[in-house]
Design an enzyme around this catalytic site. Structure first.
Site, mmCIF file in Angstrom:
data_model
loop_
_atom_site.group_PDB
_atom_site.id
_atom_site.type_symbol
_atom_site.label_atom_id
_atom_site.label_comp_id
_atom_site.label_asym_id
_atom_site.label_seq_id
_atom_site.Cartn_x
_atom_site.Cartn_y
_atom_site.Cartn_z
ATOM 1 N N THR A 79 -5.629 -0.596 7.315
ATOM 2 C CA THR A 79 -6.980 -1.031 7.682
ATOM 3 C C THR A 79 -7.015 -1.237 9.198
ATOM 4 O OG1 THR A 79 -7.193 -2.107 5.548
ATOM 5 C CG2 THR A 79 -8.719 -2.813 7.277
ATOM 6 N N VAL A 93 0.826 -1.213 0.000
ATOM 7 C CA VAL A 93 0.000 0.000 0.000
ATOM 8 C C VAL A 93 0.860 1.262 0.000
ATOM 9 C CG1 VAL A 93 -1.591 1.351 1.442
ATOM 10 C CG2 VAL A 93 -2.037 -1.058 1.007
ATOM 11 N N CYS A 104 -5.457 -9.405 3.273
ATOM 12 C CA CYS A 104 -6.595 -8.573 3.692
ATOM 13 C C CYS A 104 -7.824 -9.366 4.110
ATOM 14 C CB CYS A 104 -6.945 -7.601 2.570
ATOM 15 S SG CYS A 104 -5.659 -6.367 2.320
HETATM 16 N N1 LIG Z 1 -2.006 -5.268 0.476
HETATM 17 C C1 LIG Z 1 -3.187 -4.857 0.065
HETATM 18 O O1 LIG Z 1 -3.692 -5.240 -0.978
HETATM 19 C C2 LIG Z 1 -3.962 -3.871 0.908
HETATM 20 C C3 LIG Z 1 -5.049 -3.196 0.328
HETATM 21 C C4 LIG Z 1 -5.753 -2.281 1.113
HETATM 22 C C5 LIG Z 1 -5.399 -2.072 2.431
HETATM 23 N N2 LIG Z 1 -4.355 -2.749 2.961
HETATM 24 C C6 LIG Z 1 -3.982 -2.467 4.362
HETATM 25 O O2 LIG Z 1 -2.864 -1.592 4.336
HETATM 26 C C7 LIG Z 1 -1.974 -1.895 5.412
HETATM 27 C C8 LIG Z 1 -0.593 -2.214 4.864
HETATM 28 O O3 LIG Z 1 -0.683 -3.376 4.067
HETATM 29 P P1 LIG Z 1 0.528 -3.863 3.122
HETATM 30 O O4 LIG Z 1 0.030 -5.042 2.378
HETATM 31 O O5 LIG Z 1 1.066 -2.696 2.394
HETATM 32 O O6 LIG Z 1 1.568 -4.319 4.245
HETATM 33 P P2 LIG Z 1 3.098 -4.731 4.024
HETATM 34 O O7 LIG Z 1 3.371 -5.738 5.056
HETATM 35 O O8 LIG Z 1 3.359 -5.036 2.597
HETATM 36 O O9 LIG Z 1 3.887 -3.388 4.357
HETATM 37 C C9 LIG Z 1 3.950 -2.801 5.624
HETATM 38 C C10 LIG Z 1 5.302 -2.107 5.758
HETATM 39 O O10 LIG Z 1 5.318 -1.344 6.964
HETATM 40 C C11 LIG Z 1 6.624 -1.404 7.488
HETATM 41 N N3 LIG Z 1 6.573 -1.011 8.917
HETATM 42 C C12 LIG Z 1 6.148 -1.710 9.981
HETATM 43 N N4 LIG Z 1 6.231 -0.983 11.091
HETATM 44 C C13 LIG Z 1 6.705 0.221 10.733
HETATM 45 C C14 LIG Z 1 6.999 1.424 11.435
HETATM 46 N N5 LIG Z 1 6.759 1.524 12.736
HETATM 47 N N6 LIG Z 1 7.490 2.474 10.745
HETATM 48 C C15 LIG Z 1 7.705 2.382 9.425
HETATM 49 N N7 LIG Z 1 7.446 1.279 8.698
HETATM 50 C C16 LIG Z 1 6.947 0.210 9.335
HETATM 51 C C17 LIG Z 1 7.052 -2.825 7.262
HETATM 52 O O11 LIG Z 1 8.453 -2.971 7.321
HETATM 53 C C18 LIG Z 1 6.481 -3.069 5.862
HETATM 54 O O12 LIG Z 1 7.418 -2.756 4.843
HETATM 55 C C19 LIG Z 1 -2.635 -3.025 6.185
HETATM 56 O O13 LIG Z 1 -3.410 -2.480 7.221
HETATM 57 C C20 LIG Z 1 -3.532 -3.671 5.150
HETATM 58 O O14 LIG Z 1 -4.639 -4.317 5.733
HETATM 59 C C21 LIG Z 1 -3.614 -3.635 2.234
#
Ligand SMILES: NC(=O)c1ccc[n+]([C@@H]2O[C@H](COP(=O)([O-])OP(=O)(O)OC[C@H]3O[C@@H](n4cnc5c(N)ncnc54)[C@H](O)[C@@H]3O)[C@@H](O)[C@H]2O)c1
Length: 442
Positions: free
Chosen positions: A117, A7, A257
């Site tokens: 989320t 995201v 998700c």
């Molecule tokens: N992946 C999807 O398709 C999608 C779609 C919509 C919403 N979301 C939501 O978005 C959020 C992120 O999802 P994602 O798939 O991108 O996750 P991800 O695991 O791919 O990425 C999260 C990133 O955050 C970093 N991180 C963790 N703690 C941190 C901190 N304190 N400071 C800075 N960076 C930090 C991690 O190292 C990681 O790179 C979740 O809540 C998910 O439910 C995801």
């Protein structure tokens, strides 16, 4: 952008593409180093080119230093992971850490937006976490993200709608400015209260997960009563109240998700004294569906698969992504191995992620046809485009027995019978066949 995952990286890159200066921050130093050296840590179609273009133009930078990223920032998006905790609720430890760490560096009037989320109430909690570390005035906003992995750039730049939850006009206006370039086709910018915006995301994902579990259950019934789910789906989908989207049966939903969001909303319901009957059933139905292909296989070949070679096509939880979180393929592989089978797998982009998670317990094949060598059965788990029109004669030549269990209903079962395959899909009501008598010469 705090958190440079699926995201954060996609949203940040798309904001940079429309002319904004964007800093993507992550605590994962290896990720930041890779991005700074021109690499892209995830597979997402079209992303690499956009990242390169915007970082070369100086609009997109990567850091692990909070002071660098937050000082001077007008909008700060929290995009960190919100995995499930041991009880199925959303684990907010990364969100909390992001909130508390950014606080000392905030500029007055900055807008802190939660894109992760998160359950209802989290944005207020984030504001409280920040306030516990600074007196600087700031705005809070919720901006749930609806992008789909595999089509994330298109989804972000041409959204069906943008939802924001705000208390103050200033925060709403800042977000509207940012999103205006993506809303030129009159798609709505929907502003509402923070709690409602938080709820929209869970409600939308849970609705989609419910549709999938529903059609999977209907398909499973079709399997037993001689109905064909493809016909049933067509007959249903033309009803304007129902539509066709998300009515494809399969081997269960996975990814980062739907599984966790269904469980998190159920946990919120229970914490508030509401019994989440539908959500719990959707989750259970999905867990069971991840076993469906294996059960079909053992019905044909028996429970002991010692000496059998099984080919698996597709490992990512869906096509056009390398994401294997909660992927049905992992459940299938575990069961195949436990039953004694030798497993050969192929996925166009997710093999390395699987290897990191389960090691060399299966054979990773460079080409999908190689996985079929001497296989007693081929199981299709993810509907990558390149699996849609394979060379069936070649597959037949390679396999020990021409037996296919198709978890995505990619092929026409009548044509498959004419090609000499024993073919079984989900809800296609295939006639029982004697697999043992079917060899590659037949
Ligand atoms: N992946 C999807 O398709 C999608 C779609 C919509 C919403 N979301 C939501 O978005 C959020 C992120 O999802 P994602 O798939 O991108 O996750 P991800 O695991 O791919 O990425 C999260 C990133 O955050 C970093 N991180 C963790 N703690 C941190 C901190 N304190 N400071 C800075 N960076 C930090 C991690 O190292 C990681 O790179 C979740 O809540 C998910 O439910 C995801």
């Amino acid at each position: 952008m705090i958190g440079t995952g699926y995201v954060g990286l996609v949203s940040g890159t798309c904001f940079a593409e429309s002319g904004n200066d964007v800093v993507c921050l992550d605590v994962d130093q290896a990720k930041v180093d890779l991005l700074n050296s021109g690499g892209v840590p995830i597979y997402e179609p079209g992303l690499e080119e956009l990242v390169h273009r915007n970082s070369s133009a100086g609009r997109l930078t990567f850091t692990s230093d909070y002071a660098d990223a937050i000082r001077g920032a007008k909008c700060i998006f929290i995009c960190v992971g919100t995995p499930q905790d041991h009880e199925g609720a959303a684990d907010l430890k990364y969100v909390r850490s992001a909130a508390e760490t950014m606080a000392p560096y905030l500029d007055p009037g900055a807008v802190v937006i939660c894109k992760s989320t998160v359950p209802v109430g989290t944005n207020r909690q984030v504001a409280a976490w920040i306030r516990s570390k600074t007196d600087t005035p700031f705005y809070s906003a919720s901006n749930p993200e609806f992008l789909k992995e595999g089509a994330a750039i298109d989804d972000f730049t041409k959204p069906d709608r943008v939802v924001v939850g705000v208390d103050d006009e200033e925060a709403g206006e800042a977000l509207h400015e940012l999103y205006r370039p993506f809303l030129r086709t009159e798609k709505p910018f929907i502003s509402m209260g923070i709690e409602s915006a938080e709820m929209v995301k869970y409600a939308a994902n849970c609705m989609l997960a419910t549709k999938i579990s529903f059609i999977n259950e209907v398909a499973n019934i079709c399997d037993h009563v001689g109905a064909d789910i493809n016909d049933v789906r067509k007959g249903m989908g033309h009803d304007a109240r129902i539509g066709f989207a998300f009515l494809f049966p399969g081997v269960g939903y996975g990814g980062s998700c739907f599984p966790k969001d269904v469980r998190a909303l159920a946990a919120v319901a229970e914490a508030n004294g509401v019994k989440p009957r539908i959500l719990r059933t959707v989750d259970e139905t999905n867990d069971a569906q991840k076993n469906i292909l294996f059960e079909k296989l053992t019905e044909q070949l028996g429970d002991d698969l010692t000496g059998r070679t099984i080919a698996v096509w597709g490992l990512s939880f869906k096509p056009r992504t390398d994401d294997i979180r909660e992927a049905p393929s992992l459940v299938l592989i575990e069961r195949l191995l436990a039953a004694g089978a030798t497993v050969k797998v192929h996925d166009p982009v997710a093999q390395e992620n699987v290897r990191k998670q389960i090691g060399d317990v299966v054979t990773y094949c460079q080409h999908h046809y190689d996985a079929c060598d001497e296989a007693d059965a081929l199981m299709i788990v993810t509907e990558w485009n390149e699996f849609r029109n394979p060379d069936f004669d070649y597959i037949k030549l390679k396999m020990k027995s021409p037996v296919i269990f198709d978890g995505r209903n990619l092929y026409d079962r009548r044509k498959m019978a004419r090609r000499g395959f024993v073919y079984s899909g989900i809800g296609l009501a295939a006639l029982p066949v004697d697999v043992e008598s079917c060899t590659s010469d037949s």
